[in-house]
Design a protein around this motif. Structure first.
Motif, PDB file in Angstrom:
ATOM      1  N   ILE A  85     -27.148  76.495  -3.875  1.00 33.89           N
ATOM      2  CA  ILE A  85     -27.182  76.168  -2.558  1.00 33.89           C
ATOM      3  C   ILE A  85     -26.579  77.153  -1.441  1.00 33.89           C
ATOM      4  O   ILE A  85     -27.069  77.241  -0.495  1.00 33.89           O
ATOM      5  CB  ILE A  85     -26.820  74.649  -2.358  1.00 33.89           C
ATOM      6  N   PHE A  86     -25.330  77.479  -1.802  1.00 34.46           N
ATOM      7  CA  PHE A  86     -24.292  77.978  -0.624  1.00 34.46           C
ATOM      8  C   PHE A  86     -24.644  79.609  -0.736  1.00 34.46           C
ATOM      9  O   PHE A  86     -24.050  80.268   0.165  1.00 34.46           O
ATOM     10  CB  PHE A  86     -23.110  77.502  -0.830  1.00 34.46           C
ATOM     11  N   LEU A  87     -25.210  80.010  -1.878  1.00 33.03           N
ATOM     12  CA  LEU A  87     -25.335  81.730  -1.800  1.00 33.03           C
ATOM     13  C   LEU A  87     -26.693  82.142  -2.085  1.00 33.03           C
ATOM     14  O   LEU A  87     -27.374  82.684  -1.153  1.00 33.03           O
ATOM     15  CB  LEU A  87     -24.444  82.148  -2.953  1.00 33.03           C
ATOM     16  N   LEU A  93     -29.862  80.342  -2.103  1.00 25.69           N
ATOM     17  CA  LEU A  93     -30.696  79.748  -1.362  1.00 25.69           C
ATOM     18  C   LEU A  93     -30.645  80.301   0.263  1.00 25.69           C
ATOM     19  O   LEU A  93     -31.621  80.833   0.821  1.00 25.69           O
ATOM     20  CB  LEU A  93     -30.658  78.255  -1.002  1.00 25.69           C
ATOM     21  N   PRO A  94     -29.578  80.636   1.086  1.00 22.74           N
ATOM     22  CA  PRO A  94     -29.274  81.318   2.372  1.00 22.74           C
ATOM     23  C   PRO A  94     -30.056  82.821   2.274  1.00 22.74           C
ATOM     24  O   PRO A  94     -30.586  83.243   3.164  1.00 22.74           O
ATOM     25  CB  PRO A  94     -27.845  81.297   2.591  1.00 22.74           C
ATOM     26  N   ILE A  95     -29.630  83.522   1.197  1.00 17.27           N
ATOM     27  CA  ILE A  95     -30.190  84.951   1.013  1.00 17.27           C
ATOM     28  C   ILE A  95     -31.707  84.770   0.983  1.00 17.27           C
ATOM     29  O   ILE A  95     -32.270  85.590   1.588  1.00 17.27           O
ATOM     30  CB  ILE A  95     -29.641  85.611  -0.258  1.00 17.27           C
ATOM     31  N   LEU A 122     -33.563  82.459   2.185  1.00 18.15           N
ATOM     32  CA  LEU A 122     -34.128  82.102   3.513  1.00 18.15           C
ATOM     33  C   LEU A 122     -34.174  83.204   4.444  1.00 18.15           C
ATOM     34  O   LEU A 122     -34.995  83.549   5.181  1.00 18.15           O
ATOM     35  CB  LEU A 122     -33.340  80.980   3.985  1.00 18.15           C
ATOM     36  N   ILE A 123     -33.186  84.262   4.483  1.00 20.49           N
ATOM     37  CA  ILE A 123     -32.800  85.187   5.226  1.00 20.49           C
ATOM     38  C   ILE A 123     -34.226  86.361   4.880  1.00 20.49           C
ATOM     39  O   ILE A 123     -34.680  86.883   5.820  1.00 20.49           O
ATOM     40  CB  ILE A 123     -31.731  86.124   5.097  1.00 20.49           C
ATOM     41  N   TYR A 167     -34.348  86.629  15.438  1.00 20.15           N
ATOM     42  CA  TYR A 167     -34.058  86.414  14.102  1.00 20.15           C
ATOM     43  C   TYR A 167     -34.726  86.998  13.236  1.00 20.15           C
ATOM     44  O   TYR A 167     -33.874  87.355  12.189  1.00 20.15           O
ATOM     45  CB  TYR A 167     -34.180  84.978  13.858  1.00 20.15           C
ATOM     46  N   SER A 216     -32.720  89.295  10.468  1.00 23.02           N
ATOM     47  CA  SER A 216     -32.600  89.134   9.158  1.00 23.02           C
ATOM     48  C   SER A 216     -33.129  90.370   8.371  1.00 23.02           C
ATOM     49  O   SER A 216     -32.438  90.801   7.090  1.00 23.02           O
ATOM     50  CB  SER A 216     -33.615  88.079   8.765  1.00 23.02           C
TER      51      SER A 216
END
Length: 287
Positions: free
Chosen positions: A25-27, A29-31, A33-34, A256, A260
Motif C-alpha cells: 500500500i505505501f510503497l 502502489l504509489p510507484i 500510480l506514478i 503532474y 511523474s
C-alpha cells in the motif's frame, strides 16, 4: 508432526501478510500510480488520462534534462567524496583512538547534536555566515586576507555542496563507525606484529573490512542528495537546479504527468546506481 508444521506455516503467513500489505500500500502502489500518471497528457487546464510517450519524449529531447542530471550527479559525487573523507576520519578516530566505550558513545552523540534541529534550519544557518556581509567575509577582511567580500561563498555550487556535506555527513559516519566497531582488534595486532606500519594496516586491513559500512553510507548519501531539491533552491539562490528541483517546478505548475515521468527516470537512475554499487560489496553481512 504434519499438523504442527501446518500450524507454523499458517502463523508465519499471518505475520507476513500485514507487513506485505503495508509494503504494497505505501510503497508499491504509489510507484505504480506514478508510472501510470507519467503516460497521461496535460494541458494548461486539465489532465487527460491516456497512454502516450509525449512526456518521456519531451524529457529526453530537451537539453535542459541532461544539464540538470549532470548537476545532480555532480552534487552527488562531490558530496559523497567530502562526506566519505570526513565520515571515515571521524569514525576511525572514534573506533581506534578513543579507548573507553563511555567516551566513544559521548563523542558519537556529540556528532548527532546538529540533527536535533530540522534540515531547513541547519541549511539556512549558513546564509548569514556566507553572505557578502556575513561572518566569513567580515572575518577574512578584518584579518587582511582579502580586500573585498568573496561573492561565490553564497548562492553558488560551493554553498550547495557545503550545505549537503553538513546535512548528510552523519549518514556516512554511522555505518562506517558501526562496521569499524565490529573489526576484531586482534587482526590489527597481528598485522602490527607482522611488521606492517599504520598506513599498511589502514589500507590492507581496516579499509577492506569497512567496505560494507562505506557502501551503506554511500547509498544513503547519494540517494539523499539526488532526491533533494530544497537545499539546491535556497543555497544556490535559484541559480542552479537538480532533478528534484525540476520535479518540484512541474508540480508547482500542476504538470503532474511531466513530474511523474521525471520522477520515474530519477527512480530508475537511483536504482541503477545502487545496483552498480552493490556489485562491489555484499552489504547483507551488515544488515
Amino acid at each position: 508432526m504434519k499438523k504442527l508444521r501446518d500450524t507454523s506455516a499458517i502463523s508465519s503467513l499471518l505475520m507476513v501478510s500485514p507487513l506485505a500489505a503495508v509494503l504494497l500500500i505505501f510503497l508499491v502502489l504509489p510507484i505504480v500510480l506514478i508510472v501510470i500518471v507519467s503516460f497521461w497528457r496535460a494541458t494548461e487546464f486539465s489532465i487527460i488520462p491516456a497512454f502516450e510517450f509525449d512526456n518521456y519524449e519531451f524529457l529526453f529531447g530537451s537539453p535542459v534534462t541532461y544539464t540538470v542530471f549532470f548537476n545532480t550527479f555532480k552534487y552527488a559525487f562531490i558530496t559523497w567524496t567530502c562526506t566519505l573523507l570526513i565520515g571515515f576520519t571521524v569514525a576511525y578516530y572514534l573506533a581506534f583512538h578513543i579507548r573507553t566505550l563511555t567516551w566513544q558513545i559521548a563523542l558519537f552523540l556529540l556528532c548527532t547534536i546538529p540533527f536535533w534541529t530540522s534540515n531547513i534550519i541547519r541549511m539556512i544557518s549558513w546564509i548569514p555566515f556566507l553572505g557578502r556581509n556575513g561572518i566569513a567575509n567580515s572575518t577574512l577582511i578584518s584579518w587582511g586576507v582579502i580586500d573585498e567580500p568573496i561573492e561565490w561563498l553564497l548562492f553558488s555550487d560551493f554553498a550547495v555542496i557545503l550545505a549537503f556535506v553538513h546535512l548528510y555527513t552523519l549518514f556516512m559516519v554511522v555505518p562506517i563507525f558501526n562496521t569499524m566497531m565490529r573489526i576484531d582488534k586482534s587482526l590489527i595486532e597481528a598485522a602490527r606484529d607482522a611488521g606492517a606500519n599504520g598506513a599498511q594496516i589502514l589500507w590492507n586491513v581496516i579499509i577492506p573490512l569497512t567496505k560494507p559500512g562505506i557502501m551503506i553510507g554511500t547509498i544513503f548519501v547519494v540517494t539523499l542528495v539526488m532526491g533533494d531539491f530544497i537545499t539546491v533552491r535556497f543555497m544556490s539562490g535559484s541559480q542552479s537546479a537538480n532533478v528534484g528541483r525540476l520535479i518540484s517546478n512541474d508540480i508547482a505548475l500542476l504538470q503532474y504527468p511531466s513530474a511523474s515521468a521525471t520522477a520515474i527516470v530519477l527512480l530508475l537512475t537511483v536504482l541503477i546506481t545502487i545496483g552498480i554499487l552493490l556489485r562491489f560489496v555484499d552489504i547483507r553481512k551488515e544488515l
